[in-house]
Design an enzyme around this catalytic site. Structure first.
Site, PDB file in Angstrom:
ATOM      1  N   GLY A 330       0.825  -1.207   0.000  1.00 50.47           N
ATOM      2  CA  GLY A 330       0.000   0.000   0.000  1.00 50.47           C
ATOM      3  C   GLY A 330       0.855   1.251   0.000  1.00 50.47           C
ATOM      4  N   SER A 331       0.373   2.288   0.658  1.00 50.22           N
ATOM      5  CA  SER A 331       1.063   3.579   0.620  1.00 50.22           C
ATOM      6  C   SER A 331       2.363   3.613   1.412  1.00 50.22           C
ATOM      7  CB  SER A 331       0.126   4.680   1.129  1.00 50.22           C
ATOM      8  OG  SER A 331      -0.921   4.884   0.196  1.00 50.22           O
ATOM      9  N   THR A 332       2.661   2.557   2.171  1.00 44.67           N
ATOM     10  CA  THR A 332       3.974   2.518   2.823  1.00 44.67           C
ATOM     11  C   THR A 332       5.098   2.381   1.785  1.00 44.67           C
ATOM     12  OG1 THR A 332       3.903   0.102   3.114  1.00 44.67           O
ATOM     13  CG2 THR A 332       3.012   1.462   4.899  1.00 44.67           C
ATOM     14  N   ASP A 653      -5.154   6.789   4.098  1.00 40.39           N
ATOM     15  CA  ASP A 653      -4.350   5.902   4.934  1.00 40.39           C
ATOM     16  C   ASP A 653      -4.297   6.400   6.358  1.00 40.39           C
ATOM     17  OD1 ASP A 653      -3.688   4.223   2.790  1.00 40.39           O
ATOM     18  OD2 ASP A 653      -2.209   5.686   2.102  1.00 40.39           O
TER      19      ASP A 653
END
Length: 653
Positions: A330-332, A653
């Site tokens: 994901g956005s990590t 997020d």
């Protein structure tokens, strides 16, 4: 009638007699010569051989199993140790009566539970008749005395003193410590191939999981032997010589078990994983996989019912999610994409563009979580607000080959080499990977739309939490990468000497200091004013982080509402973080499966971990409450037609 006179040849008879006597004497002498030569052969030339055989009938060589090494955390807290106890054991081939009858008779002397019977049946199915198998372990003194008085009634049954393994922390850290189990046929075959069978004489158990397995050769020790003189009934008369066993080496871990337990409690009943690393050494401070299991169940041989419950559970407690579970980050993934953009010259920190809330390529549109967009967005802001559109566009500009080439050295898509067995590779997408993975020709071609989703950590991206933690630690350690490891020292149990396991960095990635500082500053601002701010409000230290959410269920263009779908189909919550910001002592990556949004579900657990590790603060309550806001829903993007299930980023997020 005339009478005939017979003349005898006395000389000829004497000669014949002497000849026969000579032959007889010769044969006798030859016979005695053969006997004498055989005697010399046996008593002189073959003395050593037959003396050894004679001695072997008189002397029995009894193996003495070594004491297994102790496992403790970085502060000396014991995680695995040994204790001595008596067991009641049956050798099926030596029984006079039927096995079930013998067990029933024994049950009148000692308590044999249904669980004991189930475990014994499983051991019997996995073993040979001549092996000694425990029907009852850890006998009390009273049970030992009661059986000893009736031992004559039970040939083939005996009491043995054995060392038992114990895991005092129970479920805590079970996936990293592991467990031992009985040696099976496959283990014996492996030992024979390694020419190590002699090391396991008298030993029934070996490491089967976790550190117990990966450090088996260090923990096991060296078997000792005792020469015992026996009588014709093989009963011991006296001890002639004893070579004592050498205890196995001890393992001192990098793990802080109190930190580990606090994180496990923070997960509550939720599934997930967390890996916390000391960036400047690669030492793992905590490695959590939830749910866990009690390794003590395996020490005596797990009974079939308990095994079935663990093995068939929908929550998969035996699966080490930290190194065996693979997830879209994901956005990590965005901080690493930002660093890649800076290092490859595809972006400068000041480059900004107007975010309309979507990105269009051909006739396909990828939406951002925020309708109308985030306004003008530069690289730092793109991380703080987690702007999808920025990374859709960046991924398209970079192309998949440039992305995969940059992410590989960070450890994505490759085993980290952590000192645990069965680590997964994950998937680092590339054109070459897709050609190998898919069977049909039309699926092998890399599409431009495939690259767009890669930029936000979705699509074909699939990594372990260990890989994500290693990449985070490498980033905040200015590109200096250490192999993640759990064992800090191997300690000689005899003289106490310690050998450090991982003193040197694995590699130094040639990143520019200014580029790293830009990304780290953006992550610090994320925890100050971005998606990680609520969880770190009021913290007495400065930290950096990045939230993430990974889709589990594809809505095919519909709206996502966490309360309208099954719990096991809700999004995964992810988070990466480090602290203190100026000189990081801890970096972590984590996932809460089906937890929802990273900022609400995962970041509070990270805050709990940082508060304890940096300040010694303990959480006020055992578990962090994980929930989404009532009625929260956002648009879902549609999938490109590649034939592979691709997750799409949908929400904040």
């Amino acid at each position: 009638m005339s009478r005939r006179t017979i003349l005898r040849d006395h000389h000829g008879e004497r000669y014949s007699f002497q000849l026969r006597l000579l032959v007889a004497i010769t044969l006798v002498l030859i016979g005695f010569g053969l006997l004498l030569s055989r005697f010399v052969f046996l008593q002189v030339l073959q003395y050593d051989k037959y003396h050894t055989l004679a001695e072997s009938n008189r002397i029995s060589l009894v193996p003495i199993p070594p004491s297994r090494g102790i496992i403790s955390d970085r502060n000396g807290v014991v995680l695995a140790h040994n204790f001595s106890a008596y067991t009641l054991e049956i050798t099926p081939s030596k029984l006079d009566g039927g096995l079930n009858d013998v067990v029933d008779a024994l049950a009148n002397l000692v308590e044999i539970t249904p669980k004991d019977r189930r475990r014994f049946k499983r051991l019997l199915d996995e073993s040979k008749d001549f092996e000694s198998l425990p029907i009852k372990t850890r006998l009390t003194d009273e049970e030992v005395a009661r059986f000893a008085a009736n031992a004559y009634r039970f040939p083939g049954v005996e009491i043995k003193a054995r060392l038992f393994r114990q895991y005092p922390m129970g479920e805590s850290a079970s996936h990293l410590v592991g467990y031992i189990g009985r040696i099976n046929d496959q283990d014996l075959k492996t030992l024979a191939e390694q020419e190590r069978t002699g090391e396991y004489k008298g030993t029934d158990h070996m490491g089967k999981f976790g550190l117990e397995q990966s450090y088996e050769s260090e923990l096991h020790g060296k078997t000792g032997y005792e020469q015992v003189e026996v009588d014709s009934g093989s009963r011991a008369i006296r001890s002639l010589h004893r070579s004592p066993p050498v205890a196995g080496d001890n393992l001192i871990l990098t793990v802080d078990i109190k930190l580990q337990q606090i994180i496990e409690q923070a997960f509550g009943d939720h599934k997930g994983a967390l890996v916390a690393i000391e960036p400047t050494t690669g030492g793992i401070l905590a490695m959590v996989s939830r749910p866990g299991f009690d390794p003590n169940l395996f020490v005596d041989g797990i009974d079939p019912l308990s095994w079935r419950e663990l093995n068939e559970s929908a929550s998969r407690p035996l699966n080490n999610r930290a190194i065996q579970g693979t997830y879209p980050p994901g956005s990590t993934f965005k901080p690493f994409m930002a660093l890649a953009a800076l290092e490859t010259g595809k972006r400068r920190p000041s480059d900004a563009f107007l975010d309309p809330g979507f990105f269009t390529l051909g006739n396909h549109r990828w939406r951002d979580d925020k309708v109308g967009g985030h306004g003008y967005v530069d690289l730092v802001k793109s991380i703080i607000v987690s702007c999808d559109t920025y990374y859709y566009r960046l991924a398209n500009d970079m192309g998949i080959d440039l992305i995969s080439g940059f992410m590989g050295p960070l450890g994505f898509g490759h085993k980290t080499g952590v000192d645990l067995p069965n680590e997964k590779d994950g998937i680092l997408p590339s054109q070459e990977w897709k050609r190998r993975y898919f069977k049909r020709k039309e699926q092998k071609r890399w599409l431009a739309g495939d690259t767009v989703s890669i930029g936000i950590g979705q699509g074909y991206n699939s990594y372990t939490i260990m890989q994500l933690a290693q990449a985070t630690a490498t980033l905040v350690n200015d590109g200096v990468q250490y192999r993640p490891h759990l064992v800090r020292f191997i300690e000689n149990s005899v003289n106490g000497e310690r050998r450090e396991v991982e003193p040197q960095p694995r590699q130094r990635l040639p990143y520019k200091t200014d580029n790293i500082e830009v990304v780290k500053r953006a992550m610090v601002d994320t925890n100050r004013a971005g998606t990680g701010a609520p969880a770190f409000s009021g913290a007495q230290y400065t930290s950096g982080g990045k939230t993430g959410t990974a889709q589990v269920y594809n809505l095919k263009g519909g709206k996502y509402n966490a309360h309208s779908i099954r719990a096991d189909l809700r999004d995964h919550a992810l988070f990466i973080a480090f602290a203190p910001a100026d000189k990081p002592k801890i970096a972590l990556a984590m996932i809460v499966e089906n937890g929802g949004f990273g900022g609400k579900a995962a970041a509070p657990i990270a805050r709990t971990a940082f508060d304890y590790y940096l300040q010694g603060k303990r959480p006020a309550q055992a578990a962090t409450k994980l929930e989404s806001s009532p009625g929260e829903e956002v648009e879902s993007s549609t999938d490109s037609a590649t034939g592979f299930p691709i997750a799409r980023h949908r929400h904040v997020d």
